[in-house]
Design a protein around this motif. Structure first.
Motif, mmCIF file in Angstrom:
data_model
loop_
_atom_site.group_PDB
_atom_site.id
_atom_site.type_symbol
_atom_site.label_atom_id
_atom_site.label_comp_id
_atom_site.label_asym_id
_atom_site.label_seq_id
_atom_site.Cartn_x
_atom_site.Cartn_y
_atom_site.Cartn_z
ATOM 1 N N TYR A 1 11.448 -17.649 16.346
ATOM 2 C CA TYR A 1 10.630 -17.132 17.439
ATOM 3 C C TYR A 1 10.556 -15.601 17.451
ATOM 4 O O TYR A 1 9.956 -15.014 18.345
ATOM 5 N N ARG A 2 11.134 -14.953 16.451
ATOM 6 C CA ARG A 2 11.066 -13.485 16.368
ATOM 7 C C ARG A 2 10.187 -13.089 15.200
ATOM 8 O O ARG A 2 10.217 -13.684 14.136
ATOM 9 N N LYS A 3 9.420 -12.016 15.420
ATOM 10 C CA LYS A 3 8.582 -11.479 14.364
ATOM 11 C C LYS A 3 9.417 -10.605 13.433
ATOM 12 O O LYS A 3 10.534 -10.231 13.758
ATOM 13 N N ALA A 4 8.833 -10.268 12.300
ATOM 14 C CA ALA A 4 9.515 -9.394 11.342
ATOM 15 C C ALA A 4 9.688 -8.011 11.950
ATOM 16 O O ALA A 4 8.851 -7.535 12.732
ATOM 17 N N LEU A 5 10.761 -7.339 11.564
ATOM 18 C CA LEU A 5 11.009 -5.966 11.965
ATOM 19 C C LEU A 5 10.270 -5.065 10.983
ATOM 20 O O LEU A 5 10.496 -5.140 9.775
ATOM 21 N N VAL A 6 9.384 -4.237 11.483
ATOM 22 C CA VAL A 6 8.616 -3.314 10.647
ATOM 23 C C VAL A 6 9.359 -2.000 10.589
ATOM 24 O O VAL A 6 9.737 -1.435 11.622
ATOM 25 N N THR B 1 0.794 -1.218 0.000
ATOM 26 C CA THR B 1 0.000 0.000 0.000
ATOM 27 C C THR B 1 0.832 1.277 0.000
ATOM 28 O O THR B 1 0.377 2.308 -0.481
ATOM 29 N N ASP B 2 2.053 1.235 0.550
ATOM 30 C CA ASP B 2 2.893 2.440 0.624
ATOM 31 C C ASP B 2 4.366 2.049 0.561
ATOM 32 O O ASP B 2 5.089 2.141 1.552
ATOM 33 N N PRO B 3 4.851 1.604 -0.607
ATOM 34 C CA PRO B 3 6.210 1.055 -0.708
ATOM 35 C C PRO B 3 7.333 2.060 -0.461
ATOM 36 O O PRO B 3 8.444 1.659 -0.149
ATOM 37 N N LEU B 4 7.061 3.371 -0.579
ATOM 38 C CA LEU B 4 8.112 4.351 -0.324
ATOM 39 C C LEU B 4 8.293 4.628 1.166
ATOM 40 O O LEU B 4 9.309 5.169 1.580
ATOM 41 N N ARG B 5 7.288 4.271 1.978
ATOM 42 C CA ARG B 5 7.376 4.583 3.407
ATOM 43 C C ARG B 5 7.400 3.378 4.332
ATOM 44 O O ARG B 5 7.781 3.497 5.485
ATOM 45 N N HIS B 6 6.978 2.212 3.861
ATOM 46 C CA HIS B 6 6.865 1.061 4.768
ATOM 47 C C HIS B 6 7.454 -0.208 4.154
ATOM 48 O O HIS B 6 7.261 -0.482 2.973
ATOM 49 N N SER B 7 8.160 -0.971 4.995
ATOM 50 C CA SER B 7 8.680 -2.276 4.604
ATOM 51 C C SER B 7 8.873 -3.113 5.855
ATOM 52 O O SER B 7 8.679 -2.637 6.975
ATOM 53 N N SER B 8 9.262 -4.363 5.665
ATOM 54 C CA SER B 8 9.536 -5.226 6.814
ATOM 55 C C SER B 8 10.703 -6.140 6.471
ATOM 56 O O SER B 8 10.911 -6.504 5.317
ATOM 57 N N ALA B 9 11.468 -6.483 7.508
ATOM 58 C CA ALA B 9 12.615 -7.370 7.356
ATOM 59 C C ALA B 9 12.359 -8.612 8.197
ATOM 60 O O ALA B 9 12.089 -8.522 9.392
ATOM 61 N N GLU B 10 12.424 -9.758 7.555
ATOM 62 C CA GLU B 10 12.202 -11.014 8.251
ATOM 63 C C GLU B 10 13.388 -11.342 9.155
ATOM 64 O O GLU B 10 14.527 -11.041 8.835
ATOM 65 N N SER B 11 13.106 -11.984 10.260
ATOM 66 C CA SER B 11 14.147 -12.437 11.170
ATOM 67 C C SER B 11 14.635 -13.808 10.743
ATOM 68 O O SER B 11 13.880 -14.596 10.172
ATOM 69 N N GLY B 12 15.880 -14.089 11.028
ATOM 70 C CA GLY B 12 16.413 -15.416 10.760
ATOM 71 C C GLY B 12 16.075 -16.405 11.855
ATOM 72 O O GLY B 12 16.357 -17.596 11.743
ATOM 73 N N LEU B 13 15.463 -15.909 12.924
ATOM 74 C CA LEU B 13 15.102 -16.760 14.050
ATOM 75 C C LEU B 13 13.604 -17.028 14.057
ATOM 76 O O LEU B 13 12.807 -16.097 13.913
#
Length: 64
Positions: free
Chosen positions: A56-61, A42-54
């Motif tokens: 038990y951790r959620k993605a970093l927004v 919906t807003d690729p210039l302002r928002h993204s997420s990075a997946e964790s390699g672990l």
């Protein structure tokens, strides 16, 4: 009514890459890191997420 500035005006370096995720990947690549980042649909210039390699951790927004 509040009018927000165009994100392409605020973040021309991000707009040049096409998305915040692409800009983050480029910086990571330049620094020798591998980063799995996904753009917001919906807003690729302002928002993204990075997946964790672990598992038990959620993605970093990430938002600009």
């Amino acid at each position: 009514m509040v009018t927000h500035p165009d994100p392409a005006d605020l973040y021309p370096d991000v707009a040049a890459r096409g998305s915040l995720a692409a800009a983050l990947r480029a910086v990571a690549d330049e620094s020798g890191f591998s980063l799995s980042v996904t753009s917001s649909s919906t807003d690729p210039l302002r928002h993204s997420s990075a997946e964790s390699g672990l598992p038990y951790r959620k993605a970093l927004v990430i938002s600009a």
